[in-house]
Scaffold this motif. Structure first.
Motif, PDB file in Angstrom:
ATOM      1  N   GLY A 104       0.832  -1.207   0.000  1.00 24.27           N
ATOM      2  CA  GLY A 104       0.000   0.000   0.000  1.00 24.27           C
ATOM      3  C   GLY A 104       0.864   1.254   0.000  1.00 24.27           C
ATOM      4  N   GLN A 105       1.953   1.204   0.763  1.00 21.80           N
ATOM      5  CA  GLN A 105       2.846   2.382   0.814  1.00 21.80           C
ATOM      6  C   GLN A 105       3.438   2.668  -0.554  1.00 21.80           C
ATOM      7  OE1 GLN A 105       5.794   1.818   3.886  1.00 21.80           O
ATOM      8  NE2 GLN A 105       4.250   1.564   5.469  1.00 21.80           N
ATOM      9  N   LEU A 106       3.852   1.566  -1.234  1.00 16.58           N
ATOM     10  CA  LEU A 106       4.439   1.740  -2.565  1.00 16.58           C
ATOM     11  C   LEU A 106       3.431   2.373  -3.512  1.00 16.58           C
ATOM     12  CD1 LEU A 106       6.436  -1.563  -3.052  1.00 16.58           C
ATOM     13  CD2 LEU A 106       7.328   0.756  -3.173  1.00 16.58           C
ATOM     14  N   ILE A 107       2.182   1.861  -3.440  1.00 19.69           N
ATOM     15  CA  ILE A 107       1.145   2.379  -4.351  1.00 19.69           C
ATOM     16  C   ILE A 107       0.880   3.851  -4.049  1.00 19.69           C
ATOM     17  CG2 ILE A 107      -1.302   2.164  -4.997  1.00 19.69           C
ATOM     18  CD1 ILE A 107      -0.991  -0.862  -4.374  1.00 19.69           C
ATOM     19  N   PHE A 108       0.850   4.179  -2.780  1.00 16.42           N
ATOM     20  CA  PHE A 108       0.561   5.546  -2.368  1.00 16.42           C
ATOM     21  C   PHE A 108       1.667   6.507  -2.774  1.00 16.42           C
ATOM     22  CE2 PHE A 108      -3.141   5.885   0.297  1.00 16.42           C
ATOM     23  CZ  PHE A 108      -3.317   7.254   0.315  1.00 16.42           C
ATOM     24  N   GLU A 109       2.893   6.023  -2.613  1.00 19.05           N
ATOM     25  CA  GLU A 109       3.984   6.971  -2.746  1.00 19.05           C
ATOM     26  C   GLU A 109       4.326   7.343  -4.173  1.00 19.05           C
ATOM     27  OE1 GLU A 109       6.889   5.457  -0.091  1.00 19.05           O
ATOM     28  OE2 GLU A 109       6.049   6.665   1.520  1.00 19.05           O
ATOM     29  N   PRO A 158      -1.764  17.850  -2.046  1.00 19.12           N
ATOM     30  CA  PRO A 158      -3.069  17.509  -1.453  1.00 19.12           C
ATOM     31  C   PRO A 158      -3.098  16.119  -0.807  1.00 19.12           C
ATOM     32  CG  PRO A 158      -3.353  18.382  -3.667  1.00 19.12           C
ATOM     33  CD  PRO A 158      -1.887  18.201  -3.463  1.00 19.12           C
ATOM     34  N   LEU A 159      -2.256  15.199  -1.315  1.00 23.37           N
ATOM     35  CA  LEU A 159      -2.256  13.857  -0.726  1.00 23.37           C
ATOM     36  C   LEU A 159      -1.712  13.863   0.707  1.00 23.37           C
ATOM     37  CD1 LEU A 159      -1.178  11.343  -3.495  1.00 23.37           C
ATOM     38  CD2 LEU A 159      -3.374  11.533  -2.368  1.00 23.37           C
ATOM     39  N   ARG A 160      -1.142  14.986   1.107  1.00 22.64           N
ATOM     40  CA  ARG A 160      -0.621  15.096   2.471  1.00 22.64           C
ATOM     41  C   ARG A 160      -1.585  15.863   3.375  1.00 22.64           C
ATOM     42  NH1 ARG A 160       4.551  13.453   2.167  1.00 22.64           N
ATOM     43  NH2 ARG A 160       5.628  13.621   0.174  1.00 22.64           N
ATOM     44  N   LEU A 180      -9.169   7.912   0.699  1.00 20.73           N
ATOM     45  CA  LEU A 180      -7.703   7.994   0.656  1.00 20.73           C
ATOM     46  C   LEU A 180      -7.138   8.239   2.055  1.00 20.73           C
ATOM     47  CD1 LEU A 180      -7.230  10.086  -2.608  1.00 20.73           C
ATOM     48  CD2 LEU A 180      -6.716   7.664  -2.278  1.00 20.73           C
ATOM     49  N   HIS A 181      -7.843   9.086   2.831  1.00 18.73           N
ATOM     50  CA  HIS A 181      -7.420   9.386   4.212  1.00 18.73           C
ATOM     51  C   HIS A 181      -7.363   8.088   5.036  1.00 18.73           C
ATOM     52  CE1 HIS A 181      -7.377  11.320   8.147  1.00 18.73           C
ATOM     53  NE2 HIS A 181      -8.616  10.954   8.425  1.00 18.73           N
ATOM     54  N   ILE A 182      -8.422   7.288   4.935  1.00 20.13           N
ATOM     55  CA  ILE A 182      -8.466   6.041   5.709  1.00 20.13           C
ATOM     56  C   ILE A 182      -7.352   5.099   5.248  1.00 20.13           C
ATOM     57  CG2 ILE A 182      -9.877   4.029   6.316  1.00 20.13           C
ATOM     58  CD1 ILE A 182     -12.352   5.728   5.634  1.00 20.13           C
ATOM     59  N   LEU A 183      -7.241   4.945   3.906  1.00 20.03           N
ATOM     60  CA  LEU A 183      -6.225   4.022   3.382  1.00 20.03           C
ATOM     61  C   LEU A 183      -4.832   4.460   3.803  1.00 20.03           C
ATOM     62  CD1 LEU A 183      -7.548   3.294  -0.218  1.00 20.03           C
ATOM     63  CD2 LEU A 183      -7.493   1.748   1.739  1.00 20.03           C
ATOM     64  N   LYS A 184      -4.612   5.765   3.769  1.00 15.86           N
ATOM     65  CA  LYS A 184      -3.287   6.263   4.103  1.00 15.86           C
ATOM     66  C   LYS A 184      -2.947   5.985   5.572  1.00 15.86           C
ATOM     67  CE  LYS A 184      -0.127   9.879   3.287  1.00 15.86           C
ATOM     68  NZ  LYS A 184       0.141  11.230   2.898  1.00 15.86           N
ATOM     69  N   GLU A 203      11.032  10.858   1.233  1.00 12.32           N
ATOM     70  CA  GLU A 203      10.036   9.808   1.404  1.00 12.32           C
ATOM     71  C   GLU A 203      10.739   8.472   1.296  1.00 12.32           C
ATOM     72  OE1 GLU A 203       6.538   9.847   1.772  1.00 12.32           O
ATOM     73  OE2 GLU A 203       7.216  11.783   2.461  1.00 12.32           O
ATOM     74  N   PRO A 204      10.320   7.472   2.057  1.00  7.53           N
ATOM     75  CA  PRO A 204      10.919   6.162   1.839  1.00  7.53           C
ATOM     76  C   PRO A 204      10.473   5.625   0.482  1.00  7.53           C
ATOM     77  CG  PRO A 204       9.173   6.038   3.464  1.00  7.53           C
ATOM     78  CD  PRO A 204       9.291   7.465   3.068  1.00  7.53           C
ATOM     79  N   TRP A 205      11.148   4.681  -0.045  1.00  3.86           N
ATOM     80  CA  TRP A 205      10.815   3.943  -1.270  1.00  3.86           C
ATOM     81  C   TRP A 205      11.044   4.727  -2.568  1.00  3.86           C
ATOM     82  CZ3 TRP A 205      10.535  -0.543   0.692  1.00  3.86           C
ATOM     83  CH2 TRP A 205       9.856  -0.746   1.889  1.00  3.86           C
ATOM     84  N   CYS A 206      10.881   6.024  -2.551  1.00  2.69           N
ATOM     85  CA  CYS A 206      10.985   6.683  -3.849  1.00  2.69           C
ATOM     86  C   CYS A 206      11.919   7.887  -3.743  1.00  2.69           C
ATOM     87  CB  CYS A 206       9.619   7.116  -4.355  1.00  2.69           C
ATOM     88  SG  CYS A 206       8.724   8.137  -3.224  1.00  2.69           S
ATOM     89  N   ASP A 207      12.206   8.444  -4.858  1.00  4.28           N
ATOM     90  CA  ASP A 207      12.962   9.677  -4.925  1.00  4.28           C
ATOM     91  C   ASP A 207      14.398   9.567  -4.409  1.00  4.28           C
ATOM     92  OD1 ASP A 207      11.680  13.020  -4.439  1.00  4.28           O
ATOM     93  OD2 ASP A 207      12.394  11.940  -6.187  1.00  4.28           O
TER      94      ASP A 207
END
Ligand code: HEM
Ligand code: SF4
Ligand code: SF4
Length: 688
Positions: free
Chosen positions: A9-14, A30-32, A98-102, A485-489
């Protein structure tokens, strides 16, 4: 298993988060800001709702016409308001999901966070009915469907003795009173509870973000206005109980479970909904449970300044009267159940300074698993072997990149729980003791810190805007804040770290704070286009599932028959006169001359079309004493065309044959809705 789902889920979100970081920048992504963005959309719903209420007529005849007036005649204002009302409601569901999933995928729902998580569940039970009752009020074909299915759901609850769904089967049974009740529920009842619910949801959080940053609000509002102008919300034809349209544009955000009623009985859908809600409620306590040791106050070092209380994001510290006789008025007390062991309070404590010369450094408040003393030792150890003139020390928090790969002869790394765990004096200490030439604080996404306020407090402390402030003697150019951010960038991070390293030996031609600006998330040159595209996409997502895919409520070429009536079975025993002897035995106030046992026979109904039995049921009497009416409500789908119908009903307990029968032949047209009722006075069946 759970952590694998969360990692995925984190990967998909990020991924989208990274793209949006490029367009909006870290702080304005906005995702934050999903929780506060949901509140903002609810504001739009409220304001546009007030406008709609002024023109709305709460009657069966007036409701549809008044909404049409706004949509067509007053399209430039009333129509826009109506569209805003609908689309902002849908947008609120998008951001809410999205809030709940995050919160879930980033594991921000356990431990002390259980309170926000569990109090979120009733909000779902308020916001969804709020949307459903809204669709009901429009009184178009969708409203009729919503009214019927909602009533079928409510009928399955042991609240009403009669069938509520019967109120919507024919024009004659519709009532204005029901409309007024619905309008009250939608406009006043549910919103009041929702506001109260949101207040409870955030009330244990220190400084909750209720409003998103202004630029996000402007973007969100603009996207909704443009959507409303480009694709105005429309009704789906006036409700006509005599017709069932083959398909409807269903708002899947609010009515997702309604189509299930086509396949499952209402009781099963209730079990699903209640079971799902309970599962969410108990989720914070499901394994794997993690509860690191909470912070401890050391009264020897606490001067009662209260900074830790101000900085704790979870309101886990209180000030209490001094208990050790020291001259200070108060002392910090940790509420263990609320503490998430983030260490932010440690970073706020004036006594948590590495300059203290005592061999065992002890702060007023400290993390048992990673004390200030341990962090100081870690820094000393990590920086010991550094070489060259561009020596870097990176502090990384658990939400930032895994930066282990950067450790080399001129780069040292110290991992922390939260970036705000170290007070600014650590930066001063590292630089003034010449342990490194530059310091990088690598925190998790700014505006979306794992511990809510860690990134904000760090930035303010380092910018000398919040106590404890970075001392003036520290050269700003030797400090960089890197919100990652972890996983990306990671590539971006590597570039940023190298860029900062280069600045360390060119102090004079780099302007104030430029160094830290360089290492903030890189911004794309086409930012405005990215922002416009992102809001455009959001608008499309908000609207698409309100019109697509269409829900087919009736197979092509079919019609519907609704069997619906309430009828009381005969009494099991006839009334009889009491003898004088029986009367004498009764207390004086209970001496009624006749005795009528209350219990009634069940009602047996059989309905056939073209000699094929389509429905056969024995319906029990309602009421605790089995003395009420038996109610039948059933919808049967049939191909259009000519059919011979026969219906029989027995209310006398007989097992063979019927007490009342009815026959008729009808030519059903496609989408026709025929209601079969029983007239108790004339004891005949009516097909209409
Ligand atoms: C109308 C619906 C909702 C609104 C408007 C809303 C809004 C908010 C806001 C404004 C915050 C504070 C964010 C911050 O300052 O960091 C928050 C926190 C939170 N919400 Fe919601 N929320 C809603 C529903 C839910 C639901 C249904 C759940 C989960 C079942 C949920 C779970 C959480 C959690 C766990 C937090 C705490 C985050 C933290 O401590 O870091 N919320 N919400
Ligand atoms: S560690 Fe400190 S700041 Fe963090 S939750 Fe516990 S008391 Fe609050
Ligand atoms: S910040 Fe430190 S000194 Fe101040 S009240 Fe909290 S524990 Fe005590």
């Amino acid at each position: 298993m759970l952590s694998v789902i969360q990692k995925a889920g984190q990967l998909i979100f990020e991924l989208p988060q990274k793209w949006l970081d490029r367009a909006f920048g870290n702080t304005l992504n906005p995702l934050r800001h999903l929780g506060s963005l949901t509140i903002f959309f609810l504001w739009i719903v409220l304001v546009s709702g007030i406008w709609i209420t002024i023109f709305f007529q709460t009657s069966v005849v007036g409701a549809f016409e008044s909404v049409e007036y706004m949509t067509v005649d007053q399209w430039y204002l009333g129509g826009v308001m109506r569209s805003l009302h609908r689309y902002a409601s849908d947008a609120a569901i998008v951001t809410l999901v999205l809030h709940i999933l995050k919160e879930f995928v980033f594991d921000r729902y356990r431990s002390a966070r259980w309170f926000s998580w569990v109090t979120g569940v009733p909000l779902l039970w308020l916001i969804i009915p709020l949307g459903i009752t809204g669709y009901w009020l429009v009184w178009d074909q969708l409203a009729l469907y919503v009214a019927l299915i909602s009533s079928e759901m409510l009928d399955a609850l042991p609240i009403f003795t009669d069938s509520m769904a019967r109120n919507f089967l024919s024009v004659e049974s519709l009532s204005n009173r029901f409309f007024t009740l619905m309008a009250f529920t939608h406009i006043i009842g549910l919103p009041i509870f929702l506001v109260f619910g949101i207040w409870i949801h955030v009330f244990r959080i220190n400084g909750p973000k209720i409003n998103p940053p202004r630029k996000i609000m402007i973007g969100a509002l603009m996207s909704m206005i443009v959507l409303s102008l480009v694709y105005p919300a429309l009704s789906q034809g006036k409700a006509d109980p005599a017709l069932v349209p083959e398909s409807l544009a269903l708002d899947w955000y609010y009515l997702l479970v309604y189509p299930l009623l086509k396949y499952w009985p209402p009781a099963t859908v209730w079990v699903l909904l209640i079971g799902f809600s309970l599962l969410i409620c108990i989720a914070p306590w499901l394994p794997p449970a993690r509860k690191p040791a909470v912070v401890k106050v050391d009264l020897e070092n606490c001067n009662g300044c209260g900074r830790c209380v101000d900085d704790c994001p979870f309101s886990a510290i209180e000030m209490a009267p001094r208990s050790d006789g020291k001259k200070y008025a108060s002392e910090a007390v940790v509420l263990d159940d609320l503490c998430l062991s983030c260490g932010i309070c440690v970073g706020s404590c004036p006594t948590a300074t590495p300059f203290r010369t005592r061999s065992a450094l002890s702060a007023g408040i400290d993390l048992p698993d990673q004390t200030v003393n341990v962090v100081r030792d870690l820094v000393t150890e990590a920086t010991q072997g550094l070489e060259g003139s561009r020596r870097l020390l990176i502090f990384a928090c658990e939400g930032s990149h895994d930066l282990d790969t950067y450790i080399n002869q001129n780069t040292a790394l110290v991992n922390l729980t939260c970036m705000a765990q170290i007070p600014p004096s650590f930066v001063d200490w590292v630089l003034s003791r010449d342990l490194a030439d530059g310091v990088i604080l690598s925190g998790c996404g700014h505006g979306d810190c794992n511990y809510r306020l860690g990134a904000a407090w760090t930035e303010q402390r380092m910018n000398r805007e919040r106590d404890p402030r970075l001392r003036k003697r520290v050269d700003d150019k030797k400090l960089a804040l890197l919100w990652a951010e972890p996983w990306c960038d990671l590539q971006n991070t590597a570039t940023a770290i190298n860029a900062f390293r280069q600045t360390l030996t060119t102090p004079d031609n780099v302007s104030d704070r430029e160094a830290s600006a360089r290492v903030e998330t890189r911004r794309h040159p086409f930012r405005p286009i990215g922002i416009a595209l992102a809001w455009g996409l959001f608008a499309v997502v908000s609207v698409i599932f309100t019109v697509w895919p269409r829900f087919s409520q009736l197979a092509e070429g079919n019609a519907i028959i609704s069997l619906t009536f309430s009828h009381a079975g005969q009494r099991l025993e006839e009334c009889r006169k009491r003898s004088q002897e029986e009367l004498n035995k009764l207390p004086p106030n209970m001496r009624k001359p006749t005795q009528c046992p209350r219990e009634r026979y069940p009602v047996r109904v059989s309905f056939s079309a073209d000699d094929e039995v389509l429905y056969e049921q024995t319906l029990l009497p309602s009421g605790v004493w089995n003395d009420g009416e038996s109610t039948i409500y059933n919808r049967i789908e049939l191909p259009a065309g000519s059919h011979k119908f026969s219906i029989g009903m027995s209310d006398s307990g007989r097992e063979e044959g019927f007490d009342y029968t009815g026959q008729t032949e009808l030519i059903l047209t496609e989408g026709q809705h025929v209601v079969v009722e029983f007239n108790g006075l004339q004891e005949t069946f009516i097909f209409r």
